[in-house]
Design a protein around this motif. Structure first.
Motif, mmCIF file in Angstrom:
data_model
loop_
_atom_site.group_PDB
_atom_site.id
_atom_site.type_symbol
_atom_site.label_atom_id
_atom_site.label_comp_id
_atom_site.label_asym_id
_atom_site.label_seq_id
_atom_site.Cartn_x
_atom_site.Cartn_y
_atom_site.Cartn_z
ATOM 1 N N ASN A 99 0.825 -1.207 0.000
ATOM 2 C CA ASN A 99 0.000 0.000 0.000
ATOM 3 C C ASN A 99 0.860 1.260 0.000
ATOM 4 O OD1 ASN A 99 -3.209 0.165 0.469
ATOM 5 N ND2 ASN A 99 -2.467 -1.871 1.052
ATOM 6 N N LEU A 100 2.019 1.193 0.655
ATOM 7 C CA LEU A 100 2.933 2.339 0.644
ATOM 8 C C LEU A 100 3.722 2.400 -0.658
ATOM 9 C CD1 LEU A 100 2.169 2.445 3.660
ATOM 10 C CD2 LEU A 100 4.532 3.076 4.144
ATOM 11 N N LEU A 101 4.164 1.238 -1.143
ATOM 12 C CA LEU A 101 4.958 1.208 -2.370
ATOM 13 C C LEU A 101 4.189 1.788 -3.550
ATOM 14 C CD1 LEU A 101 6.575 -2.345 -2.068
ATOM 15 C CD2 LEU A 101 7.746 -0.147 -1.862
ATOM 16 N N VAL A 102 2.892 1.479 -3.626
ATOM 17 C CA VAL A 102 2.099 1.954 -4.756
ATOM 18 C C VAL A 102 1.951 3.469 -4.748
ATOM 19 C CG1 VAL A 102 -0.214 1.860 -3.737
ATOM 20 C CG2 VAL A 102 0.090 1.329 -6.159
ATOM 21 N N ALA A 103 2.121 4.084 -3.555
ATOM 22 C CA ALA A 103 2.010 5.542 -3.440
ATOM 23 C C ALA A 103 3.349 6.248 -3.624
ATOM 24 C CB ALA A 103 1.432 5.907 -2.080
ATOM 25 N N HIS A 104 4.444 5.510 -3.521
ATOM 26 C CA HIS A 104 5.772 6.125 -3.593
ATOM 27 C C HIS A 104 6.021 6.652 -5.011
ATOM 28 C CE1 HIS A 104 10.073 6.758 -3.264
ATOM 29 N NE2 HIS A 104 10.016 6.462 -1.970
ATOM 30 N N PHE A 117 16.815 -3.223 -18.865
ATOM 31 C CA PHE A 117 18.224 -2.870 -18.869
ATOM 32 C C PHE A 117 18.717 -2.261 -17.551
ATOM 33 C CE2 PHE A 117 16.658 -2.355 -23.292
ATOM 34 C CZ PHE A 117 17.388 -3.375 -23.886
ATOM 35 N N GLY A 118 17.828 -2.177 -16.572
ATOM 36 C CA GLY A 118 18.207 -1.515 -15.328
ATOM 37 C C GLY A 118 19.290 -2.216 -14.547
ATOM 38 N N GLY A 119 19.249 -3.549 -14.529
ATOM 39 C CA GLY A 119 20.275 -4.321 -13.864
ATOM 40 C C GLY A 119 20.432 -3.978 -12.392
ATOM 41 N N ARG A 120 21.690 -3.898 -11.955
ATOM 42 C CA ARG A 120 21.987 -3.645 -10.557
ATOM 43 C C ARG A 120 21.477 -2.288 -10.101
ATOM 44 N NH1 ARG A 120 28.072 -4.577 -8.814
ATOM 45 N NH2 ARG A 120 27.413 -6.679 -9.456
ATOM 46 N N LYS A 121 21.523 -1.296 -10.987
ATOM 47 C CA LYS A 121 21.056 0.046 -10.633
ATOM 48 C C LYS A 121 19.575 0.027 -10.278
ATOM 49 C CE LYS A 121 20.990 4.809 -12.351
ATOM 50 N NZ LYS A 121 21.323 5.703 -13.508
ATOM 51 N N LEU A 122 18.787 -0.735 -11.042
ATOM 52 C CA LEU A 122 17.355 -0.836 -10.779
ATOM 53 C C LEU A 122 17.109 -1.555 -9.449
ATOM 54 C CD1 LEU A 122 14.411 -0.490 -11.686
ATOM 55 C CD2 LEU A 122 14.618 -2.673 -12.905
ATOM 56 N N LYS A 123 17.853 -2.612 -9.202
ATOM 57 C CA LYS A 123 17.699 -3.353 -7.953
ATOM 58 C C LYS A 123 18.018 -2.467 -6.753
ATOM 59 C CE LYS A 123 18.636 -7.954 -9.853
ATOM 60 N NZ LYS A 123 19.547 -9.121 -9.819
ATOM 61 N N THR A 124 19.075 -1.662 -6.883
ATOM 62 C CA THR A 124 19.447 -0.752 -5.797
ATOM 63 C C THR A 124 18.355 0.277 -5.546
ATOM 64 O OG1 THR A 124 21.797 -1.017 -6.298
ATOM 65 C CG2 THR A 124 21.158 0.928 -5.016
ATOM 66 N N ALA A 125 17.819 0.841 -6.644
ATOM 67 C CA ALA A 125 16.760 1.842 -6.521
ATOM 68 C C ALA A 125 15.526 1.246 -5.859
ATOM 69 C CB ALA A 125 16.406 2.400 -7.893
ATOM 70 N N ARG A 126 15.163 0.020 -6.249
ATOM 71 C CA ARG A 126 13.992 -0.630 -5.652
ATOM 72 C C ARG A 126 14.206 -0.900 -4.169
ATOM 73 N NH1 ARG A 126 12.114 -5.172 -10.177
ATOM 74 N NH2 ARG A 126 11.016 -3.726 -11.576
ATOM 75 N N ARG A 127 15.421 -1.310 -3.812
ATOM 76 C CA ARG A 127 15.715 -1.578 -2.408
ATOM 77 C C ARG A 127 15.614 -0.309 -1.575
ATOM 78 N NH1 ARG A 127 19.968 -4.144 -3.218
ATOM 79 N NH2 ARG A 127 21.503 -2.485 -2.942
ATOM 80 N N GLU A 128 16.070 0.803 -2.142
ATOM 81 C CA GLU A 128 15.996 2.079 -1.433
ATOM 82 C C GLU A 128 14.541 2.497 -1.218
ATOM 83 O OE1 GLU A 128 18.294 4.703 -3.830
ATOM 84 O OE2 GLU A 128 20.228 4.023 -3.018
ATOM 85 N N ILE A 129 13.692 2.260 -2.222
ATOM 86 C CA ILE A 129 12.268 2.595 -2.093
ATOM 87 C C ILE A 129 11.631 1.764 -0.983
ATOM 88 C CG2 ILE A 129 10.027 2.508 -3.244
ATOM 89 C CD1 ILE A 129 11.550 3.066 -5.885
ATOM 90 N N VAL A 130 11.928 0.477 -0.968
ATOM 91 C CA VAL A 130 11.383 -0.401 0.077
ATOM 92 C C VAL A 130 11.853 0.064 1.447
ATOM 93 C CG1 VAL A 130 11.455 -2.734 1.033
ATOM 94 C CG2 VAL A 130 11.113 -2.405 -1.423
ATOM 95 N N GLU A 131 13.124 0.430 1.563
ATOM 96 C CA GLU A 131 13.656 0.888 2.849
ATOM 97 C C GLU A 131 12.963 2.161 3.309
ATOM 98 O OE1 GLU A 131 17.818 1.209 2.154
ATOM 99 O OE2 GLU A 131 18.191 -0.955 2.371
ATOM 100 N N GLU A 132 12.698 3.081 2.374
ATOM 101 C CA GLU A 132 12.003 4.317 2.725
ATOM 102 C C GLU A 132 10.593 4.008 3.231
ATOM 103 O OE1 GLU A 132 12.054 7.104 -0.487
ATOM 104 O OE2 GLU A 132 14.249 7.069 -0.671
ATOM 105 N N CYS A 133 9.900 3.094 2.563
ATOM 106 C CA CYS A 133 8.545 2.735 2.982
ATOM 107 C C CYS A 133 8.561 2.010 4.321
ATOM 108 C CB CYS A 133 7.879 1.877 1.909
ATOM 109 S SG CYS A 133 7.463 2.796 0.402
ATOM 110 N N GLU A 134 9.566 1.186 4.550
ATOM 111 C CA GLU A 134 9.684 0.508 5.839
ATOM 112 C C GLU A 134 9.930 1.504 6.970
ATOM 113 O OE1 GLU A 134 11.336 -3.911 4.473
ATOM 114 O OE2 GLU A 134 12.770 -2.302 4.946
ATOM 115 N N GLN A 135 10.675 2.551 6.683
ATOM 116 C CA GLN A 135 10.893 3.598 7.694
ATOM 117 C C GLN A 135 9.589 4.306 8.029
ATOM 118 O OE1 GLN A 135 13.946 6.082 6.000
ATOM 119 N NE2 GLN A 135 15.553 4.539 6.289
#
Length: 271
Positions: A99-104, A117-135
């Motif tokens: 519910n938070l991720l869909v609003a980010h 083509f995002g590769g590691r950069k995309l994975k890093t960005a997604r992890r950062e978004i999840v961490e922000e929502c978890e906070q």
């Protein structure tokens, strides 16, 4: 004190019915502003004009010095205005975290090219978004519920999740439409603590509608009162609870001021 929000002579007319009638309102920095009034006073309609659900029939709305009257709801979110609703509108089949991720906002910036083509950069960005929502979930006290379906949460926790989802958009101004509805005393204490944290630690501006006068008088720096679509009072809580026009709007003519409970020091911990 700098001005955050201004509504200039705004009206909302549905056919022959005037729901909001030539209201002027300002909201200043570093204040919690509450909008109150009896049922049918036009409070939610006013919120809907501020957030872009309705365009005012007359008047204009200024946010952070910019005229936003013609902007759509999603454009106002991009400008920094977010809200909750009187009736909970969570994605019930999504988890608390989803519910938070869909609003980010960054979740909506992906496209097919980035996915392929995002590769590691995309994975890093997604992890950062999840961490922000978890906070944010930690802020609203739901960090241990992230994997549960939103519909499985108790009603009061669903209210907190809605606030969390609003925070996930990274707003400057958060509009809370009856955030304490259905909450018990303990949950309302959690809610007041959360609002103080949002304003004092996260630098969010809060405008809220609430019917619980004990809660309103305790948490508000200033209160604006609507009745039949018209603004009838604007002032500090101690002035509003003595205002004869406000008392009459709630209780009828001739009643004394027993409706507005003087619990400000108790709720604010002696502040």
């Amino acid at each position: 004190m700098s001005e955050i929000l201004r509504a200039n002579n705004v009206s909302m007319v549905f056919g022959g019915l005037t729901a909001v009638d030539s209201v002027n309102l300002t909201m200043n920095d570093n204040e919690i502003l509450s909008l109150i009034g009896p049922n049918g006073a036009g409070k939610t309609t006013f919120f809907n004009m501020l957030t872009g659900v309705y365009k005012p029939t007359t008047g204009n709305i200024i946010f952070m010095g910019e005229d936003i009257t013609d902007l759509k709801a999603y454009q106002r979110v991009e400008k920094g205005i977010s809200r909750t609703f009187q009736n909970i509108r969570l994605f019930s089949e999504m988890t608390v975290l989803e519910n938070l991720l869909v609003a980010h906002p960054k979740c909506n910036q992906e496209n097919l090219g980035k996915v392929i083509f995002g590769g590691r950069k995309l994975k890093t960005a997604r992890r950062e978004i999840v961490e922000e929502c978890e906070q944010i979930l930690e802020v609203v006290g739901l960090q241990d519920k992230s994997g549960e379906l939103a519909t499985n949460l108790p009603y009061g926790k669903q209210r907190l999740l809605e606030i969390g989802r609003a925070l996930a958009t990274n707003p400057k101004l958060v509009l809370l439409d009856e955030p304490g509805a259905g909450m018990n005393t303990v949950e309302k204490k959690e809610l007041s603590d959360l609002i103080y944290y949002m304003t004092e630690k996260m630098d969010k501006k809060v405008l809220l509608i609430e019917h619980d006068m004990k809660f309103v008088m305790g948490i508000s720096d200033r209160i604006v009162v609507l009745d039949h679509g018209e603004l009838i009072a604007d002032g500090k809580p101690e002035d509003i609870q003595k205002n004869e026009q406000v008392i009459e709007a709630y209780l009828g003519k001739g009643n004394k001021c027993t409706y507005f409970l003087k619990e400000r020091k108790q709720i604010r911990g002696g502040k």
